[in-house]
Design an enzyme around this catalytic site. Structure first.
Site, PDB file in Angstrom:
ATOM      1  N   PHE A 129      -4.441   3.468  14.757  1.00  0.00           N
ATOM      2  CA  PHE A 129      -4.696   4.434  13.696  1.00  0.00           C
ATOM      3  C   PHE A 129      -5.858   3.921  12.861  1.00  0.00           C
ATOM      4  CE2 PHE A 129      -1.408   7.783  13.071  1.00  0.00           C
ATOM      5  CZ  PHE A 129      -0.780   7.611  14.294  1.00  0.00           C
ATOM      6  N   ASP A 139      -4.217  -6.120   5.167  1.00  0.00           N
ATOM      7  CA  ASP A 139      -5.271  -6.932   5.761  1.00  0.00           C
ATOM      8  C   ASP A 139      -5.179  -8.380   5.307  1.00  0.00           C
ATOM      9  OD1 ASP A 139      -6.498  -4.924   7.248  1.00  0.00           O
ATOM     10  OD2 ASP A 139      -7.529  -4.151   5.477  1.00  0.00           O
ATOM     11  N   LYS A 183     -11.382  -2.761  17.924  1.00  0.00           N
ATOM     12  CA  LYS A 183     -10.002  -3.174  18.168  1.00  0.00           C
ATOM     13  C   LYS A 183      -9.680  -3.233  19.666  1.00  0.00           C
ATOM     14  CE  LYS A 183      -8.483  -2.627  13.731  1.00  0.00           C
ATOM     15  NZ  LYS A 183      -7.521  -3.379  12.939  1.00  0.00           N
ATOM     16  N   PRO A 230      -2.987 -11.621  10.674  1.00  0.00           N
ATOM     17  CA  PRO A 230      -3.291 -11.394  12.092  1.00  0.00           C
ATOM     18  C   PRO A 230      -3.434  -9.904  12.359  1.00  0.00           C
ATOM     19  CG  PRO A 230      -0.983 -12.007  11.790  1.00  0.00           C
ATOM     20  CD  PRO A 230      -1.654 -12.188  10.465  1.00  0.00           C
ATOM     21  N   ASP A 231      -4.340  -9.540  13.247  1.00  0.00           N
ATOM     22  CA  ASP A 231      -4.530  -8.129  13.599  1.00  0.00           C
ATOM     23  C   ASP A 231      -3.638  -7.812  14.805  1.00  0.00           C
ATOM     24  OD1 ASP A 231      -5.476  -5.632  14.590  1.00  0.00           O
ATOM     25  OD2 ASP A 231      -7.289  -5.917  13.387  1.00  0.00           O
ATOM     26  N   ILE A 232      -2.570  -7.086  14.556  1.00  0.00           N
ATOM     27  CA  ILE A 232      -1.562  -6.817  15.589  1.00  0.00           C
ATOM     28  C   ILE A 232      -2.146  -5.917  16.675  1.00  0.00           C
ATOM     29  CG2 ILE A 232       0.734  -5.844  15.989  1.00  0.00           C
ATOM     30  CD1 ILE A 232       1.214  -6.411  12.908  1.00  0.00           C
ATOM     31  N   LYS A 256     -14.172   1.514  14.865  1.00  0.00           N
ATOM     32  CA  LYS A 256     -12.913   0.778  14.807  1.00  0.00           C
ATOM     33  C   LYS A 256     -12.246   0.750  16.183  1.00  0.00           C
ATOM     34  CE  LYS A 256     -10.713   0.751  10.887  1.00  0.00           C
ATOM     35  NZ  LYS A 256      -9.998   1.259   9.713  1.00  0.00           N
ATOM     36  N   LYS A 301       8.051 -18.003  -9.867  1.00  0.00           N
ATOM     37  CA  LYS A 301       7.395 -16.867 -10.518  1.00  0.00           C
ATOM     38  C   LYS A 301       6.164 -17.342 -11.298  1.00  0.00           C
ATOM     39  CE  LYS A 301       8.103 -13.320 -13.928  1.00  0.00           C
ATOM     40  NZ  LYS A 301       8.830 -12.952 -15.140  1.00  0.00           N
ATOM     41  N   ASN A 355       0.852  -1.191   0.000  1.00  0.00           N
ATOM     42  CA  ASN A 355       0.000   0.000   0.000  1.00  0.00           C
ATOM     43  C   ASN A 355       0.886   1.240   0.000  1.00  0.00           C
ATOM     44  OD1 ASN A 355       0.479   0.899   2.870  1.00  0.00           O
ATOM     45  ND2 ASN A 355      -0.336  -1.157   3.244  1.00  0.00           N
TER      46      ASN A 355
HETATM   47  N1  CTP Z   1      -3.742  -3.078  12.157  1.00  0.00           N
HETATM   48  C1  CTP Z   1      -2.958  -4.089  12.691  1.00  0.00           C
HETATM   49  N2  CTP Z   1      -2.935  -5.312  12.080  1.00  0.00           N
HETATM   50  C2  CTP Z   1      -3.684  -5.559  10.992  1.00  0.00           C
HETATM   51  C3  CTP Z   1      -4.488  -4.529  10.443  1.00  0.00           C
HETATM   52  C4  CTP Z   1      -4.494  -3.293  11.053  1.00  0.00           C
HETATM   53  O1  CTP Z   1      -2.277  -3.870  13.687  1.00  0.00           O
HETATM   54  N3  CTP Z   1      -3.639  -6.753  10.430  1.00  0.00           N
HETATM   55  C5  CTP Z   1      -3.786  -1.787  12.858  1.00  0.00           C
HETATM   56  C6  CTP Z   1      -3.172  -0.620  12.119  1.00  0.00           C
HETATM   57  O2  CTP Z   1      -1.804  -0.476  12.461  1.00  0.00           O
HETATM   58  C7  CTP Z   1      -3.993   0.528  12.630  1.00  0.00           C
HETATM   59  C8  CTP Z   1      -5.358  -0.088  12.880  1.00  0.00           C
HETATM   60  O3  CTP Z   1      -5.129  -1.475  13.014  1.00  0.00           O
HETATM   61  O4  CTP Z   1      -3.527   0.996  13.874  1.00  0.00           O
HETATM   62  C9  CTP Z   1      -6.401   0.155  11.835  1.00  0.00           C
HETATM   63  O5  CTP Z   1      -5.922  -0.140  10.561  1.00  0.00           O
HETATM   64  P1  CTP Z   1      -6.859   0.077   9.310  1.00  0.00           P
HETATM   65  O6  CTP Z   1      -6.171  -0.441   8.112  1.00  0.00           O
HETATM   66  O7  CTP Z   1      -7.401   1.468   9.307  1.00  0.00           O
HETATM   67  O8  CTP Z   1      -8.111  -0.836   9.698  1.00  0.00           O
HETATM   68  P2  CTP Z   1      -8.474  -2.318   9.372  1.00  0.00           P
HETATM   69  O9  CTP Z   1      -8.121  -3.190  10.496  1.00  0.00           O
HETATM   70  O10 CTP Z   1      -7.900  -2.687   8.048  1.00  0.00           O
HETATM   71  O11 CTP Z   1     -10.075  -2.232   9.270  1.00  0.00           O
HETATM   72  P3  CTP Z   1     -10.994  -1.939   7.972  1.00  0.00           P
HETATM   73  O12 CTP Z   1     -10.762  -3.068   7.027  1.00  0.00           O
HETATM   74  O13 CTP Z   1     -12.382  -1.914   8.550  1.00  0.00           O
HETATM   75  O14 CTP Z   1     -10.604  -0.593   7.459  1.00  0.00           O
END
Ligand code: CTP
Length: 273
Positions: A200, A153, A218, A180-182, A214, A162, A85
């Site tokens: 964030f 995500d 979270k 995983p969502d950190i 959010k 390749k 991204n």
């Molecule tokens: N984050 C994280 N691990 C992930 C995804 C997100 O730690 N796998 C954290 C980001 O560092 C940020 C927050 O979660 O602090 C929100 O990230 P954002 O991309 O805005 O949200 P998403 O979790 O992707 O939710 P959505 O798909 O609803 O936008």
């Protein structure tokens, strides 16, 4: 040299010194004169100076360990391609530097960025979301965690070789799985939860509504929301944010990312005071 640094004898000696309270300026990571690569370079003088300043600094965050995540993650598709991204890491890196300037011991976990490591901060470089998660876990315990990284995500089921066009004109289907969502994992109550967890939110519409939801989803304490749909925020030098806390929603005027960082660091300082 990386092999000397990573040798169990050196690591055991370093652990002993750290246990005795000796402050360590970790070696830099990069290519070495001998041709090897890894942690083993002499830290740059500004980094050493910043570490000394941080030790002598009586700032409000003295003695606090804070983890900051920053930058994008790269999720490999095959050995030569990846999904990413537009995050530049500018905001997260500035926050890490601003916290260090207030005396905090900062561990910055950075995805691939093209900006330099902030001085006075221990920086760990990672590529994927799972590597970032592991580096954050390894850096715990911490007093606070600030998750500014734009973590992917999804990851792609990466091919060993390749991907090639097969002549059919059909593009390959990429199988995605959720990363995983950190931030959510850090926010789970427990003995290892930092006292202050800041997330964030990158949104392109309904900023307050999405960001408030959010924060609840979270489980973090504060949430910094920014509208990344507009021009010049993602990758740019300025930011315009909402800070959402238990006390409500604050809207900060558009300002330089380093000013956002300094103000946020001050707030973290006030929290711990
Ligand atoms: N984050 C994280 N691990 C992930 C995804 C997100 O730690 N796998 C954290 C980001 O560092 C940020 C927050 O979660 O602090 C929100 O990230 P954002 O991309 O805005 O949200 P998403 O979790 O992707 O939710 P959505 O798909 O609803 O936008």
């Amino acid at each position: 040299n990386v092999r000397m640094w990573e040798h169990p004898a050196t690591q055991a000696n370093m652990a002993t010194l750290k246990q005795r309270g000796v402050l360590v300026v970790e070696p830099d990571e990069g290519p070495m004169a001998c041709g090897e690569y890894g942690p083993g370079r002499l830290a740059e003088p500004p980094v050493i100076l910043a570490a000394i300043e941080a030790t002598l600094n009586d700032g409000p965050l003295k003695g606090r360990h804070i983890i900051v995540t920053s930058g994008p993650t790269h999720e490999p598709i095959d050995p030569v391609r990846y999904m990413a991204n537009r995050s530049s890491g500018k905001q997260g890196h500035a926050i890490a530097g601003a916290l260090a300037a207030l005396g905090a011991n900062v561990t910055l976990i950075s995805g691939p960025v093209s900006i330099p490591d902030p001085p006075g901060v221990i920086t760990r470089h990672v590529e994927t979301a799972r590597e970032m998660r592991d580096a954050v876990q390894a850096a715990l315990p911490a007093d606070a965690a600030i998750c500014a990284a734009a973590v992917a995500d999804w990851r792609v089921e990466s091919a060993d070789q390749k991907l090639k066009k097969d002549g059919s004109g059909q593009p390959p289907a990429l199988a995605l799985s959720e990363n995983p969502d950190i931030l959510a994992a850090l926010s789970v109550p427990g003995p290892n939860r930092p006292q202050l967890v800041v997330g964030f939110a990158a949104e392109t519409e309904k900023l307050t509504e999405h960001a408030t939801a959010k924060r609840a989803r979270k489980g973090c304490d504060w949430l910094v929301a920014n509208n990344v749909g507009g021009t010049g925020i993602m990758g740019g030098d300025e930011n315009e944010i909402l800070l959402i806390t238990d006390a409500g929603v604050e809207s900060w005027e558009r300002m330089n990312k380093s000013e956002v960082a300094a103000r946020l660091a001050e707030r973290v300082g006030a929290f711990f005071a």
